[in-house]
Design a protein around this motif. Structure first.
Motif, short mmCIF file in Angstrom:
data_model
loop_
_atom_site.label_atom_id
_atom_site.label_comp_id
_atom_site.label_asym_id
_atom_site.label_seq_id
_atom_site.Cartn_x
_atom_site.Cartn_y
_atom_site.Cartn_z
N UNK A 12 0.83 -1.21 0.00
CA UNK A 12 0.00 0.00 0.00
C UNK A 12 0.86 1.26 0.00
N UNK A 13 2.09 1.14 0.46
CA UNK A 13 3.00 2.28 0.52
C UNK A 13 3.87 2.42 -0.73
N UNK A 14 3.84 1.43 -1.62
CA UNK A 14 4.69 1.44 -2.80
C UNK A 14 4.51 2.70 -3.63
N UNK A 59 10.96 8.52 -4.88
CA UNK A 59 12.13 8.29 -5.74
C UNK A 59 12.07 9.18 -6.98
N UNK A 60 10.89 9.36 -7.52
CA UNK A 60 10.73 10.23 -8.69
C UNK A 60 11.04 11.68 -8.30
N UNK A 118 24.86 12.58 -9.90
CA UNK A 118 23.66 12.54 -9.04
C UNK A 118 22.47 11.99 -9.82
N UNK A 119 22.32 12.41 -11.06
CA UNK A 119 21.23 11.90 -11.90
C UNK A 119 21.41 10.40 -12.13
N UNK A 120 22.62 9.99 -12.41
CA UNK A 120 22.89 8.57 -12.63
C UNK A 120 22.49 7.74 -11.42
N UNK A 121 22.87 8.17 -10.23
CA UNK A 121 22.56 7.40 -9.02
C UNK A 121 21.06 7.37 -8.74
N UNK A 122 20.36 8.44 -9.02
CA UNK A 122 18.89 8.45 -8.85
C UNK A 122 18.26 7.47 -9.83
N UNK A 123 18.72 7.49 -11.08
CA UNK A 123 18.20 6.56 -12.08
C UNK A 123 18.53 5.12 -11.69
N UNK A 124 19.71 4.90 -11.17
CA UNK A 124 20.12 3.56 -10.77
C UNK A 124 19.23 3.04 -9.64
N UNK A 125 18.89 3.91 -8.70
CA UNK A 125 17.98 3.51 -7.62
C UNK A 125 16.62 3.10 -8.19
N UNK A 126 16.11 3.90 -9.11
CA UNK A 126 14.81 3.58 -9.72
C UNK A 126 14.87 2.29 -10.52
N UNK A 127 15.97 2.07 -11.17
CA UNK A 127 16.15 0.82 -11.92
C UNK A 127 15.99 -0.38 -11.00
N UNK A 128 16.54 -0.27 -9.81
CA UNK A 128 16.44 -1.37 -8.86
C UNK A 128 15.10 -1.47 -8.16
N UNK A 129 14.42 -0.35 -7.99
CA UNK A 129 13.19 -0.34 -7.20
C UNK A 129 11.90 -0.45 -8.01
N UNK A 149 7.99 9.74 -15.23
CA UNK A 149 6.93 10.50 -14.55
C UNK A 149 5.56 10.15 -15.14
N UNK A 150 5.48 10.09 -16.46
CA UNK A 150 4.20 9.84 -17.14
C UNK A 150 3.66 8.44 -16.88
#
Length: 156
Positions: A40-42, A49-50, A72-83, A125-126
């Motif tokens: 429910x929190x996902x 993360x977005x 910084x952008x790379x690491x944010x994208x990498x986190x999203x890739x995993x999550x 985002x979309x």
């Protein structure tokens, strides 16, 4: 000519190290139940993360596209890739993976075209906004394939 060979079979101690035998079905059921309770929190966690990804994008706009902001952008994208898949959005994992692929080489990171970076972020985002979770959806598939093609062209 006779060849003498000896076959040595080392003992398999892995079974002893992981608890002696089969997988504990009860433990798996408990883990699945815990994951279901958190599901429910996902949506909020994914949105968080977005927001971090958007902050990295905003930093590029305000501070310039340099080594620090690109990383910084790379690491944010990498986190999203995993999550993405964990949060029930495998399409986010695919899109973030495409963005990571474009930014993987630290030496070339700042050369990546901003328009393609922005397109990836807009797509992520979309798909979350419109609840397009997988590339089974025709719009999701088209977005992923188009962005992946742009990355291939760039990496050429």
């Amino acid at each position: 000519m006779t060849s003498s060979a000896q076959v040595i079979r080392p003992p398999n101690t892995l079974r002893l190290k992981v608890g002696g035998g089969g997988i504990d079905a009860g433990a798996i059921a408990k883990a699945e139940a815990a994951l279901q309770a958190m599901s429910a929190q996902f949506g909020q966690w994914l949105q968080d993360e977005i927001t971090k990804l958007e902050a990295a994008q905003a930093a590029i706009r305000t501070e310039g596209y340099n080594t620090a902001t690109a990383e910084a952008l790379y690491f944010r994208a990498h986190d999203l890739k995993g999550l993405g898949g964990t949060y029930q959005y495998p399409l986010v994992t695919r899109l973030a993976g495409s963005l990571c692929k474009m930014l993987d080489d630290p030496a070339k990171r700042t050369q990546a075209p901003l328009v393609v970076l922005d397109a990836h972020i807009d797509a992520i985002r979309a798909v979350v906004r419109d609840k397009i979770q997988t590339d089974d959806h025709p719009v999701g598939r088209m977005l992923a394939e188009t962005l992946e093609a742009r990355v291939r062209e760039y990496l050429g």
